[in-house]
Design a protein around this motif. Structure first.
Motif, PDB file in Angstrom:
ATOM      1  N   GLN A 129      -7.275  17.945  31.374  1.00 39.21           N
ATOM      2  CA  GLN A 129      -6.329  17.040  30.714  1.00 39.21           C
ATOM      3  C   GLN A 129      -6.731  16.769  29.269  1.00 39.21           C
ATOM      4  O   GLN A 129      -5.864  16.637  28.397  1.00 39.21           O
ATOM      5  CB  GLN A 129      -6.243  15.726  31.492  1.00 39.21           C
ATOM      6  CG  GLN A 129      -5.486  15.827  32.814  1.00 39.21           C
ATOM      7  CD  GLN A 129      -5.444  14.496  33.528  1.00 39.21           C
ATOM      8  OE1 GLN A 129      -6.423  13.749  33.544  1.00 39.21           O
ATOM      9  NE2 GLN A 129      -4.312  14.188  34.132  1.00 39.21           N
TER      10      GLN A 129
ATOM     11  N   VAL B   8       0.062  19.130  24.182  1.00 38.96           N
ATOM     12  CA  VAL B   8       1.093  19.297  25.208  1.00 38.96           C
ATOM     13  C   VAL B   8       1.089  18.074  26.109  1.00 38.96           C
ATOM     14  O   VAL B   8       0.118  17.313  26.167  1.00 38.96           O
ATOM     15  CB  VAL B   8       0.858  20.579  26.044  1.00 38.96           C
ATOM     16  CG1 VAL B   8       0.913  21.811  25.153  1.00 38.96           C
ATOM     17  CG2 VAL B   8      -0.454  20.507  26.806  1.00 38.96           C
ATOM     18  N   SER B   9       2.195  17.877  26.821  1.00 38.86           N
ATOM     19  CA  SER B   9       2.296  16.731  27.734  1.00 38.86           C
ATOM     20  C   SER B   9       1.231  16.828  28.818  1.00 38.86           C
ATOM     21  O   SER B   9       1.005  17.906  29.390  1.00 38.86           O
ATOM     22  CB  SER B   9       3.687  16.688  28.367  1.00 38.86           C
ATOM     23  OG  SER B   9       4.677  16.547  27.381  1.00 38.86           O
ATOM     24  N   GLN B  10       0.597  15.700  29.107  1.00 36.67           N
ATOM     25  CA  GLN B  10      -0.486  15.695  30.091  1.00 36.67           C
ATOM     26  C   GLN B  10       0.084  15.817  31.497  1.00 36.67           C
ATOM     27  O   GLN B  10       0.988  15.089  31.896  1.00 36.67           O
ATOM     28  CB  GLN B  10      -1.300  14.414  29.968  1.00 36.67           C
ATOM     29  CG  GLN B  10      -2.625  14.465  30.698  1.00 36.67           C
ATOM     30  CD  GLN B  10      -3.477  13.246  30.417  1.00 36.67           C
ATOM     31  OE1 GLN B  10      -3.280  12.193  31.008  1.00 36.67           O
ATOM     32  NE2 GLN B  10      -4.410  13.367  29.482  1.00 36.67           N
ATOM     33  N   THR B  11      -0.443  16.771  32.252  1.00 35.17           N
ATOM     34  CA  THR B  11      -0.035  16.958  33.643  1.00 35.17           C
ATOM     35  C   THR B  11      -0.628  15.835  34.488  1.00 35.17           C
ATOM     36  O   THR B  11      -1.844  15.619  34.459  1.00 35.17           O
ATOM     37  CB  THR B  11      -0.527  18.315  34.170  1.00 35.17           C
ATOM     38  OG1 THR B  11      -0.038  19.357  33.318  1.00 35.17           O
ATOM     39  CG2 THR B  11      -0.026  18.553  35.588  1.00 35.17           C
TER      40      THR B  11
ATOM     41  N   ALA C  23      -0.955  26.490  28.115  1.00 33.23           N
ATOM     42  CA  ALA C  23      -0.384  25.251  28.664  1.00 33.23           C
ATOM     43  C   ALA C  23       0.016  25.438  30.123  1.00 33.23           C
ATOM     44  O   ALA C  23      -0.173  24.538  30.953  1.00 33.23           O
ATOM     45  CB  ALA C  23       0.816  24.817  27.832  1.00 33.23           C
ATOM     46  N   GLU C  24       0.561  26.601  30.463  1.00 29.57           N
ATOM     47  CA  GLU C  24       0.960  26.860  31.855  1.00 29.57           C
ATOM     48  C   GLU C  24      -0.261  26.941  32.760  1.00 29.57           C
ATOM     49  O   GLU C  24      -0.258  26.402  33.877  1.00 29.57           O
ATOM     50  CB  GLU C  24       1.762  28.159  31.944  1.00 29.57           C
ATOM     51  CG  GLU C  24       2.220  28.489  33.361  1.00 29.57           C
ATOM     52  CD  GLU C  24       2.990  29.804  33.453  1.00 29.57           C
ATOM     53  OE1 GLU C  24       3.337  30.194  34.581  1.00 29.57           O
ATOM     54  OE2 GLU C  24       3.226  30.429  32.403  1.00 29.57           O
TER      55      GLU C  24
ATOM     56  N   LEU D 179      -3.161  25.490  32.271  1.00 35.22           N
ATOM     57  CA  LEU D 179      -3.690  24.134  32.430  1.00 35.22           C
ATOM     58  C   LEU D 179      -2.903  23.357  33.471  1.00 35.22           C
ATOM     59  O   LEU D 179      -3.476  22.648  34.304  1.00 35.22           O
ATOM     60  CB  LEU D 179      -3.672  23.409  31.085  1.00 35.22           C
ATOM     61  CG  LEU D 179      -4.679  23.894  30.037  1.00 35.22           C
ATOM     62  CD1 LEU D 179      -4.394  23.246  28.686  1.00 35.22           C
ATOM     63  CD2 LEU D 179      -6.115  23.590  30.472  1.00 35.22           C
ATOM     64  N   ARG D 180      -1.578  23.480  33.423  1.00 38.64           N
ATOM     65  CA  ARG D 180      -0.730  22.772  34.401  1.00 38.64           C
ATOM     66  C   ARG D 180      -1.040  23.253  35.815  1.00 38.64           C
ATOM     67  O   ARG D 180      -1.201  22.452  36.750  1.00 38.64           O
ATOM     68  CB  ARG D 180       0.739  23.005  34.070  1.00 38.64           C
ATOM     69  CG  ARG D 180       1.709  22.295  35.024  1.00 38.64           C
ATOM     70  CD  ARG D 180       3.160  22.575  34.652  1.00 38.64           C
ATOM     71  NE  ARG D 180       3.507  23.962  34.919  1.00 38.64           N
ATOM     72  CZ  ARG D 180       3.981  24.397  36.097  1.00 38.64           C
ATOM     73  NH1 ARG D 180       4.139  23.546  37.095  1.00 38.64           N
ATOM     74  NH2 ARG D 180       4.293  25.655  36.267  1.00 38.64           N
TER      75      ARG D 180
ATOM     76  N   GLU E  23      -5.441  19.534  27.280  1.00 39.54           N
ATOM     77  CA  GLU E  23      -3.997  19.374  27.063  1.00 39.54           C
ATOM     78  C   GLU E  23      -3.732  18.431  25.896  1.00 39.54           C
ATOM     79  O   GLU E  23      -2.877  18.692  25.043  1.00 39.54           O
ATOM     80  CB  GLU E  23      -3.331  18.826  28.331  1.00 39.54           C
ATOM     81  CG  GLU E  23      -3.164  19.831  29.446  1.00 39.54           C
ATOM     82  CD  GLU E  23      -2.398  19.258  30.626  1.00 39.54           C
ATOM     83  OE1 GLU E  23      -1.539  19.952  31.185  1.00 39.54           O
ATOM     84  OE2 GLU E  23      -2.676  18.096  30.999  1.00 39.54           O
ATOM     85  N   GLN E  24      -4.468  17.334  25.871  1.00 36.40           N
ATOM     86  CA  GLN E  24      -4.292  16.374  24.787  1.00 36.40           C
ATOM     87  C   GLN E  24      -4.687  16.988  23.446  1.00 36.40           C
ATOM     88  O   GLN E  24      -4.039  16.758  22.430  1.00 36.40           O
ATOM     89  CB  GLN E  24      -5.127  15.120  25.064  1.00 36.40           C
ATOM     90  CG  GLN E  24      -4.868  13.977  24.096  1.00 36.40           C
ATOM     91  CD  GLN E  24      -5.578  12.702  24.522  1.00 36.40           C
ATOM     92  OE1 GLN E  24      -6.248  12.665  25.533  1.00 36.40           O
ATOM     93  NE2 GLN E  24      -5.405  11.650  23.747  1.00 36.40           N
TER      94      GLN E  24
END
Length: 477
Positions: free
Chosen positions: A272, A280-283, A112-113, A115-116, A275-276
């Motif tokens: 994104q 996790v919350s979408q950046t 997740a990190e 991806l962000r 992420e979905q």
């Protein structure tokens, strides 16, 4: 090979030297304290042996570009650029940590990190591309971290500028993160090669090594170039990395430029979607848009709002009629002074009894003010109606997306449509029920799970004005 010692820090007016921060192939970075305003800053100083008149001129041009781009939240902020007394160009920059460039080799960064970080850095690259600027040295060590844990892209254009000079060979080239066409001297950099570097950088942050590096194997420059030209990146080998992310990185690092995502924004959309998929919350995408720059000064909707009535000097207004009793002579001419001052009477007088006295000045009646207010309101309403009519006409003139098709695969759906006749600068606004996004490509990829329904509408945007939305297209998973 022995590592060189840092150069001597220059004496800079208004700054106090503290210590060395790091050294590179063409510059050293020092920690200084700025005297006013008082703060600690990083100062990157070019080495004297790579500097000539051409490099100085190119450095100044690139520094100006970097300063303009540094307003982006994911691009390193530049405070100042100049040349020291001993002739070395330098940049005064926001003080950041370079820990990410070391950390990814020591520990496995959470998916997740990564991806962000990838989305934020790709947003910076997309913004630069829209400004006509290529970075040409995207790699993990050029991603710094601010005091607020925000990743920022550094060295914008400076390494590439030096690489184009005659001072030394390939000084701005980072082989492990360079696309095949760049290594083969087919181009000095394109949007497609930057997408390749973005994919290689995200791959590195996940795997702890560059994409074509073999742990314990031969990793000389010639070995890496040979693998980049002939081989495919090895699987990352982490059970927590989704297959969809592996596939997205493979596409980004395709040998053929036309097989890669066509822009950094398309690469962002793929990240994104991952992420979905992992929940996790979408950046959010952070991309500067020319048409929205206009809306920043005057919001699109504010163009039809009344901001208040400005007081006008009555000398410029038509004379108002006053009611007077029958048998009374007309009042003498009155000199109207600006608003807030007293009204002065002319020297004319009229007989009254045995002498003369000034003619009294009549104050505006309540009815007069009501009539003026009604007139002003009518003018405002007419202006609003005109603006609405103009905007409606403009909206009707914008092209409209008519038909949206959908191609569904396992876990995702690709919406596409034909170009309705976009002009330079036009964008598609894609709405999916959340925050709308802006893009140039006539397709949009969305992720979903069994039982989900994904719906989109597409609207053409031109200079801040939105056209007529398309019909909604929905797909069930």
């Amino acid at each position: 090979m022995a590592r060189r010692l840092p150069s001597s820090p220059p004496s800079l007016p208004g700054f106090s030297y503290i210590r060395v921060l790091g050294s590179g192939g063409f510059a050293d970075v020092f920690l200084y304290e700025q005297n006013m305003p008082r703060r600690q800053v990083a100062v990157k100083v070019m080495l004297s042996e790579v500097v000539n008149d051409q490099v100085r001129a190119m450095f100044q041009a690139e520094a100006n570009l970097m300063a303009q781009l540094s307003t982006h939240p994911s691009i390193l902020t530049v405070y100042q650029a100049s040349v020291s007394a001993d002739g070395r160009p330098y940049l005064v920059m926001e003080l950041c940590s370079a820990s990410l460039g070391e950390r990814y080799r020591r520990e496995a960064l959470p998916v997740a990190e990564v991806l962000r970080i990838g989305i934020k850095i790709a947003s910076a690259v997309e913004t630069a591309h829209r400004a006509g600027v290529l970075h040409r040295d995207i790699k993990p060590s050029n991603i710094l971290t601010t005091a607020y844990a925000n990743p920022v892209l550094s060295d914008f254009g400076i390494a590439a500028t030096l690489g184009e000079s005659d001072s030394t060979e390939a000084i701005g080239l980072s082989i492990p993160w360079s696309a095949p066409e760049v290594l083969n001297d087919e181009t000095s950099g394109t949007v497609a090669s930057e997408v390749w570097s973005l994919g290689a950088t995200v791959y590195s942050l996940l795997s702890g090594r560059s994409p074509f590096e073999l742990p314990g194997g031969a990793n000389r420059s010639a070995d890496l170039i040979s693998r980049i030209n002939r081989a495919r990146p090895q699987p990352i080998g982490r059970p927590d990395v989704p297959a969809r992310l592996e596939a997205a990185l493979q596409r980004a690092m395709a040998k053929r430029p036309d097989a890669r995502p066509r822009s950094a924004l398309e690469f962002i959309r793929e990240l994104q979607a991952v992420e979905q998929e992992i929940g996790v919350s979408q950046t959010p995408v952070e991309v500067a848009m020319d048409e929205w720059a206009i809306a920043t000064v005057v919001d699109v909707e504010d163009r039809t709002r009344v901001r208040g009535i400005v007081a006008v000097n009555p000398e410029g207004a038509p004379p108002r009629r006053k009611r007077r009793p029958s048998g009374v002579a007309a009042a003498p001419a009155v000199d109207y002074s600006p608003v807030g001052t007293m009204l002065r009477q002319n020297s004319s007088t009229r007989p009254t009894g045995g002498g003369t006295r000034p003619d009294p000045v009549r104050r505006p009646t309540l009815l007069s003010w009501v009539l003026v207010g009604v007139a002003v309101l009518a003018i405002i309403c007419g202006a609003i109606a005109t603006l609405i009519a103009i905007r409606s006409t403009t909206t009707q003139q914008l092209p409209r997306v008519n038909t949206i098709t959908a191609l569904q695969t396992q876990g995702s759906v690709v919406f596409s449509w034909n170009d309705p006749g976009l002009e330079d600068g036009d964008r598609y606004q894609v709405s999916t029920g959340g925050a709308p996004s802006l893009q140039q490509a006539p397709r949009f990829t969305a992720a979903g799970q069994r039982g989900d329904e994904v719906c989109i509408t597409v609207t053409v945007v031109r200079q801040g004005t939105r056209g007529t939305p398309s019909s909604e297209k929905c797909v069930e998973f």
